[in-house]
Design an enzyme around this catalytic site. Structure first.
Site, short mmCIF file in Angstrom:
data_model
loop_
_atom_site.label_atom_id
_atom_site.label_comp_id
_atom_site.label_asym_id
_atom_site.label_seq_id
_atom_site.Cartn_x
_atom_site.Cartn_y
_atom_site.Cartn_z
N HIS A 1 53.55 81.19 87.43
CA HIS A 1 53.00 79.85 87.27
C HIS A 1 53.86 78.67 86.77
O HIS A 1 53.95 77.60 87.48
CB HIS A 1 51.93 79.96 86.20
CG HIS A 1 51.20 78.65 85.93
ND1 HIS A 1 49.96 78.43 86.35
CD2 HIS A 1 51.27 77.75 85.08
CE1 HIS A 1 49.39 77.22 85.81
NE2 HIS A 1 50.28 76.75 84.94
N GLU A 2 54.39 78.89 85.70
CA GLU A 2 55.53 78.21 84.93
C GLU A 2 56.81 77.81 85.98
O GLU A 2 57.35 76.69 85.95
CB GLU A 2 55.84 78.65 83.59
CG GLU A 2 54.97 78.71 82.55
CD GLU A 2 53.96 77.63 82.44
OE1 GLU A 2 54.40 76.41 82.81
OE2 GLU A 2 52.82 77.83 81.93
N HIS B 1 55.77 75.20 88.21
CA HIS B 1 55.91 73.79 87.73
C HIS B 1 57.51 73.43 87.66
O HIS B 1 57.84 72.35 88.07
CB HIS B 1 55.53 73.80 86.26
CG HIS B 1 54.19 73.82 85.95
ND1 HIS B 1 53.33 72.65 86.60
CD2 HIS B 1 53.31 74.45 85.19
CE1 HIS B 1 52.14 72.81 86.05
NE2 HIS B 1 51.94 73.84 85.26
N HIS C 1 58.45 72.09 91.08
CA HIS C 1 58.17 70.58 91.04
C HIS C 1 59.22 69.70 90.69
O HIS C 1 59.39 68.75 91.28
CB HIS C 1 56.84 70.62 90.41
CG HIS C 1 55.85 69.47 90.87
ND1 HIS C 1 54.73 69.29 90.37
CD2 HIS C 1 56.21 68.49 91.84
CE1 HIS C 1 54.34 68.22 91.04
NE2 HIS C 1 55.02 67.79 91.93
#
Length: 690
Positions: free
Chosen positions: A480-481, A484, A487
């Site tokens: 999940h992190e 990010h 991105h």
């Protein structure tokens, strides 16, 4: 003494480090305040130059300079430079002195931000450019609109009295948000469960015992110490057969910041809710939610409630069945008069999972050794996007736990610096997050300045006997992190304020939640899931059980997230002053989504950092909104091939590299070829048959 005089503040000079990274090893506490004050002075000077420029206001001599403090002559954004370091470390590596300095600086920084946003001459120039500008690219137009709207949403159109009131509201809110976080960290670290009788460890797996023994040793205590940090708390609640100890842990966790002491957050929460409501109404909105949602994909309160209510309708029948099955097992085990309490839920849920799927988090740990998981996650990024990671021990870090990597693109060019901070410690907030020490932008000479991104987590620590062995949930958190961070790393925009994760908040979770999908893909697990002792790959049968159990309690988990969204909206759709008692208000606000007993003397609000001290006030629904997007996007990958490089490149080009340069729905439709629907999520969760 002479050495002290000769020493220079590292924030004031070129870092002279690899890729100009932060020289953490050279920074001292006293450097921060000096750099903050000089940064404020420089920024004031820059604003004065813009305001007093005799030329007609243009996009180039006004908007670009406001957005970009760097003038191409070695004059860098000092305030941004010191802010990124100080506030990131305030979450990841703080102490009492840092906390005290933050309290001192908070009103100063808020006043400075208000001085800029409420500068009438500056806004007149911005307004002129907004009404009279040259032909702009879509990215330039987005920057101009964001700049104008940002000033309006910060009070630029208010009269003198309104501006003064806005200053008061924002300054008080900044101090209270900081106090909220500091109270929560102190309460979290204050509690320990110290066990010296080994029989009280009954049911706990070896990994939990070893971790507790290590914590005790670090605290110079005998026996075992359990804390409220997730890697300690979660296994205890799942495995301990000692019901009275589970109750003690649960109540400690769920009563943080409601005790009669200086860390009580109840009045702080009430005040923050009212400050935000008053601020929104001062700016012409009915509620704070109306103010926030104007710049979100959801658009308005009605659409948020539509999503949350649709999820309740779709998932609640299944959630009730899930709870009933757990209660049935508990009564069968303990007797028909047994009443399931919240501290029993994890324990009996785990027992039922074992019965149904013969699967347990501890069975998987030996295959998820942290260094191998890192290899797996990096390997996944390489397979999808062709990028590579190389650890560089020459890059300074702020704690020995932190690893620093250089990231290279598929053509071998430098892409980013990536920091990873994995384990809990005294001065670190709970949870997991991604942040940046440097964003991406293209400077005036045309150089693409690459980002320095960081992921901060609280994973199971290594012990004296074993390396760090993760649960599948921790692997998902890493993914999940890491999503990010991709991105951030793939950012490729002209302006820093539009790059990377600088997007609308109900879009920002798409890249992160998208990556979680890979956690149960056999082809991915096969690349890194090897037994840490034998080197044997994770058996097919175990992978099969993981996939079969994927939707175990999925409806309960969904409604839990929905309940948080309902609570958030209940606070921030208030039109009148909030005077209720927080605890009963909370119980009523999320009642519609609740399927388990709510205890009257527990409280979530006072530790709900996302909506009190973070950026998710009136925005917690974003996780479910983005989940619709991530399921829809991954369905495209499933159709075209989960490792299809062309699909991955399209995802990178259309979404990951674009930041906030265009409307998120435009970006998403460009990737998929159409708007997202909720169908893929319902199918993935087994709520809707395929």
């Amino acid at each position: 003494m002479s050495e002290q005089k000769e020493r220079k503040n590292p924030f004031f000079f070129p870092y002279n480090t690899p890729h100009d990274v932060v020289p953490f090893d050279c920074i001292r506490l006293e450097d921060y305040e000096e750099a903050f004050m000089e940064g404020i002075r420089r920024e004031d000077e820059q604003i004065d130059k813009i305001v007093n420029d005799p030329r007609k206001p243009t996009f180039d001599n006004t908007i670009i300079i406001i957005d970009d403090e760097k003038d191409g002559e070695g004059y860098y954004d000092l305030l941004g430079r010191v802010s990124s370091v100080f506030f990131n470390l305030l979450s990841a590596e703080t102490d009492d002195d840092m906390d005290a300095l933050a309290q001192k600086l908070s009103p100063v920084l808020t006043k400075h931000a208000n001085d800029i946003r409420l500068n009438e001459k500056l806004f007149e120039r911005i307004k002129y450019v907004h009404q009279h500008h040259r032909k702009l690219t879509p990215e330039e137009k987005m920057l101009l609109d964001n700049c104008y709207d940002g000033f309006v949403r910060s009070g630029a159109l208010l009269d003198a009295a309104g501006k003064e009131r806005l200053r008061q509201l924002t300054e008080e809110a900044s101090i209270l948000g900081l106090q909220f976080s500091q109270n929560l960290l102190k309460e979290n670290k204050a509690f320990t469960l110290h066990i010296t009788d080994e029989s009280q460890l009954d049911g706990l797996p070896e990994t939990a015992r070893e971790a507790a023994a290590l914590t005790a040793k670090e605290m110079e205590k005998d026996g075992w110490v359990f804390t409220l940090d997730f890697p300690s708390y979660s296994p205890f609640m799942t495995y301990s057969t000692r019901r009275e100890l589970r109750q003690q842990m649960y109540m400690a966790k769920n009563t943080e910041c409601i005790h009669d002491n200086s860390e009580n957050n109840i009045e702080i929460c009430k005040r923050l809710i009212n400050l935000r409501r008053e601020l929104a109404q001062l700016l012409g909105h009915k509620t704070y939610a109306d103010y926030v949602l104007k710049h979100r994909m959801a658009g308005n309160v009605r659409n948020v409630y539509k999503l949350l209510n649709n999820l309740i309708t779709a998932y609640k029948p299944t959630a009730l069945k899930e709870i009933a099955a757990i209660e049935k097992l508990a009564k069968k085990t303990e007797g028909k008069d047994f009443k399931l309490k919240p501290w029993d839920f994890g324990f009996y849920s785990h027992k039922l999972q074992l019965q149904k799927y013969n699967l347990d988090a501890e069975m998987l740990r030996p295959y998820f050794e942290l260094s191998k998981v890192i290899d797996g996650v990096f390997g996944l990024a390489n397979r999808l996007y062709g990028i590579t990671f190389k650890e560089n021990t020459g890059i300074p870090v702020y704690h020995p736990d932190v690893k620093a990597y250089e990231v290279f693109d598929k053509d071998g060019s430098f892409l980013a610096v990536f920091y990873a901070d994995f384990h809990p410690r005294k001065g670190k907030q709970g949870g997991a997050w991604m942040t940046e020490y440097q964003g991406q932008w293209i400077d005036r000479k045309g150089e693409n300045v690459r980002p320095h991104v960081s992921v901060v987590m609280n994973f199971t620590k290594p012990t004296e006997e074993k390396p760090a062995l993760l649960t599948l949930g921790e692997v998902e958190t890493f993914l999940h992190e890491f999503g990010h961070s991709l991105h951030g790393m793939f950012a490729n925009t002209r302006f820093e304020s539009l790059s990377g994760t600088n997007v609308w908040w109900d879009f920002v979770e798409l890249p992160s939640q998208f990556m979680e999908n890979f956690a149960i893909e056999k082809e991915f697990l096969r690349t890194f899931a090897f037994h840490y002792q034998t080197g044997e790959p994770i058996p097919d049968e175990l992978i099969h059980r993981i996939i079969r159990s994927r939707n175990y309690n999925v409806a309960y988990a969904c409604l839990r997230q929905v309940s948080f969204g309902l609570l958030d909206m209940a606070y921030y759709t208030k039109k009148n002053a909030f005077t209720d008692d927080i605890i009963p208000f909370e119980k009523k606000a999320w009642e519609k989504a609740m399927v388990t007993e709510q205890l009257p003397d527990t409280c979530m609000t006072v530790q709900f950092s996302h909506i009190m001290a973070g950026g998710y006030a009136a925005g917690y629904y974003s996780y479910k909104w983005a989940e619709v997007l991530d399921a829809d996007a991954f369905a495209v990958f499933k159709k075209e091939g989960i490792f299809n490089p062309a699909t991955a490149q399209r995802f990178r080009d259309c979404i990951l590299s674009k930041g906030g340069t265009e409307n998120p729905m435009v970006l998403y439709k460009r990737f998929k070829g159409g708007e997202p629907t909720i169908d893929a999520l319902l199918k993935r969760n087994g709520i809707k048959k395929k």
